[in-house]
Design an enzyme around this catalytic site. Structure first.
Site, short mmCIF file in Angstrom:
data_model
loop_
_atom_site.label_atom_id
_atom_site.label_comp_id
_atom_site.label_asym_id
_atom_site.label_seq_id
_atom_site.Cartn_x
_atom_site.Cartn_y
_atom_site.Cartn_z
N CYS A 45 0.86 -1.18 0.00
CA CYS A 45 0.00 0.00 0.00
C CYS A 45 0.90 1.24 0.00
O CYS A 45 1.63 1.48 0.96
CB CYS A 45 -0.88 -0.06 1.25
SG CYS A 45 -1.96 1.34 1.45
N CYS B 13 -10.91 10.28 8.19
CA CYS B 13 -9.57 9.75 7.87
C CYS B 13 -8.50 10.40 8.74
O CYS B 13 -8.42 11.62 8.86
CB CYS B 13 -9.27 9.99 6.39
SG CYS B 13 -7.65 9.38 5.91
N CYS C 125 -6.76 0.95 6.75
CA CYS C 125 -7.16 2.07 5.90
C CYS C 125 -7.47 3.30 6.73
O CYS C 125 -8.20 3.24 7.70
CB CYS C 125 -8.43 1.73 5.15
SG CYS C 125 -8.19 0.51 3.91
N1 SAH Z 1 -7.23 9.35 -1.35
C1 SAH Z 1 -7.53 8.06 -1.84
C2 SAH Z 1 -6.61 6.96 -1.29
C3 SAH Z 1 -6.31 6.96 0.20
S1 SAH Z 1 -7.48 6.33 1.33
C4 SAH Z 1 -8.99 7.73 -1.59
O1 SAH Z 1 -9.66 8.52 -0.96
O2 SAH Z 1 -9.46 6.72 -2.07
C5 SAH Z 1 -7.67 4.63 1.02
C6 SAH Z 1 -9.03 4.11 1.49
O3 SAH Z 1 -9.12 4.06 2.93
C7 SAH Z 1 -10.18 5.00 1.04
O4 SAH Z 1 -11.24 4.23 0.55
C8 SAH Z 1 -10.55 5.69 2.31
O5 SAH Z 1 -11.85 6.18 2.23
C9 SAH Z 1 -10.36 4.58 3.33
N2 SAH Z 1 -10.33 5.06 4.70
C10 SAH Z 1 -9.88 6.23 5.15
N3 SAH Z 1 -10.05 6.34 6.50
C11 SAH Z 1 -10.58 5.18 6.92
C12 SAH Z 1 -10.94 4.67 8.19
N4 SAH Z 1 -10.77 5.36 9.32
N5 SAH Z 1 -11.44 3.42 8.25
C13 SAH Z 1 -11.59 2.69 7.12
N6 SAH Z 1 -11.26 3.12 5.89
C14 SAH Z 1 -10.76 4.36 5.78
#
Ligand code: SAH
Length: 361
Positions: free
Chosen positions: A104, A118, A337
């Site tokens: 990743c 996030c 994630c």
């Molecule tokens: N900016 C990109 C890639 C980074 S995030 C995007 O938004 O897709 C990668 C994945 O993790 C995304 O689907 C995001 O929504 C998810 N994600 C972010 N915070 C999270 C959390 N606290 N729990 C679970 N998934 C999360």
């Protein structure tokens, strides 16, 4: 001035450089193979029949990001904190799947998207990563795998789901992908790479400039008002606009768009939401990945119950939408994630905040 990083070069660049230095351009292929297939990073120092090659390579910087911390989770996930040349750090995660690992990768230091759920987003954007820093993460992780998990060390697949919004750093991500696809080098297939976006339209509209990697959209709600809250970017590019743009991307026969759907308790996990989502995706080549929310320190949301996750999945499947639930990996080390954030910096920020509070008292 710093030397040019070797990992910023396409095979074409290296051939040109060799030509200009009276080295036959086919040697560029040998060099790519040594570096990217054999991970022989000291190769440039070896004695060549033609010292001209050694000289021509001497102008490049072969250094890689430094592992400054390594954390191993019980499920086999390993998270690295990698330091770039300017001292900024990003996280890169190796995640075990059936036969191989997936790495990743981060595309930016921090992120400008500021999604409410996030952890990374709370840090803001520090800067874009360069192509060589993206490739560097891959090489460091793969080398670690070869040394530490030799039984499962085939070149890992890639997801751009680390820190950052990859389409917000389009040019460097594209360049990194181009280099990683090079036959004489890593020779990854475009389908071994998944790029995940929060829906950054200017980047989606340029996807035709890039190799046909898998695309994932972080959707998280079928309703604009809820998605506005979760992903502020939705206020600029709403669900319909983004889906319309994604619909224009040509897909291969068995290729789908992945829709990631974060399940948050009492926010977007009702049966109604599931039906709306199914309606929204009806007739599209779509797969839904449900991601139960991963909690982090002070996180504003909660993870839903297993029963409600199963119910949500069932409704989608009954409506003909293939659905998987992403089992959380590495959550005991905050590698899951959205949990990626440089902890040293949080600690520092907290310290600063506490000091400020103290002074205000
Ligand atoms: N900016 C990109 C890639 C980074 S995030 C995007 O938004 O897709 C990668 C994945 O993790 C995304 O689907 C995001 O929504 C998810 N994600 C972010 N915070 C999270 C959390 N606290 N729990 C679970 N998934 C999360």
């Amino acid at each position: 001035m710093d030397n040019v990083s070797f990992y910023s070069l396409t095979l074409g660049h290296l051939k040109d450089h060799f030509l200009q230095n009276n080295v036959k351009p086919f040697h560029a292929q040998t060099v790519f193979t040594e570096i990217y297939k054999k991970l022989n990073f000291n190769f440039q120092k070896s004695d060549f029949d033609t010292p001209l090659i050694t000289d021509a390579l001497g102008v490049f910087d072969f250094s890689l990001p430094k592992i400054v911390r390594e954390q191993n989770a019980k499920d086999g996930t390993t998270k690295f904190l990698l330091e770039m040349k300017d001292g900024l750090k990003v996280e890169t995660v190796l995640i075990p799947f059936h036969k191989r690992f997936t790495v990743c990768l981060s595309s930016q230091v921090g992120c400008a998207m500021n999604c409410s759920f996030c952890y990374t987003g709370t840090q803001g954007l520090k800067r874009n990563l360069l192509a060589q820093e993206i490739i560097g993460q891959y090489l460091v992780a793969w080398q670690w795998l070869i040394q530490n998990r030799p039984e499962k060390s085939v070149c890992p697949n890639i997801v751009f789901m680390g820190q950052g919004e990859p389409l917000h750093n389009f040019d460097e991500v594209k360049k990194a992908i181009d280099i990683m696809l090079t036959t004489e080098g890593l020779h990854l297939g475009p389908r071994q790479i998944t790029l995940s976006t929060a829906g950054y339209l200017p980047g989606i509209e340029r996807l035709n400039e890039m190799a046909r990697v898998n695309i994932a959209l972080s959707l998280h709600s079928p309703t604009n008002s809820v998605r506005n809250e979760l992903i502020p970017l939705n206020r600029s590019y709403n669900i319909e606009t983004v889906l319309n743009a994604l619909g224009k991307i040509p897909l291969l026969k068995r290729q789908f768009v992945n829709f990631e759907y974060l399940l948050i308790k009492d926010l977007n996990n009702s049966s109604e939401d599931a039906v709306k989502l199914a309606t929204l995706l009806q007739g599209k080549k779509a797969i839904v990945n449900l991601i139960p929310f991963n909690e982090f320190p002070d996180s504003p949301y909660k993870r839903p119950s297993v029963e409600s996750i199963d119910r949500f999945k069932l409704i989608l499947e009954e409506n003909g939408i293939p659905t998987t639930v992403r089992t959380t990996k590495g959550d005991d080390i905050l590698a899951a994630c959205g949990q990626l954030k440089v902890l040293d910096e949080i600690t520092q920020a907290k310290k600063l905040r506490d000091e400020k509070n103290k002074n205000n008292l």
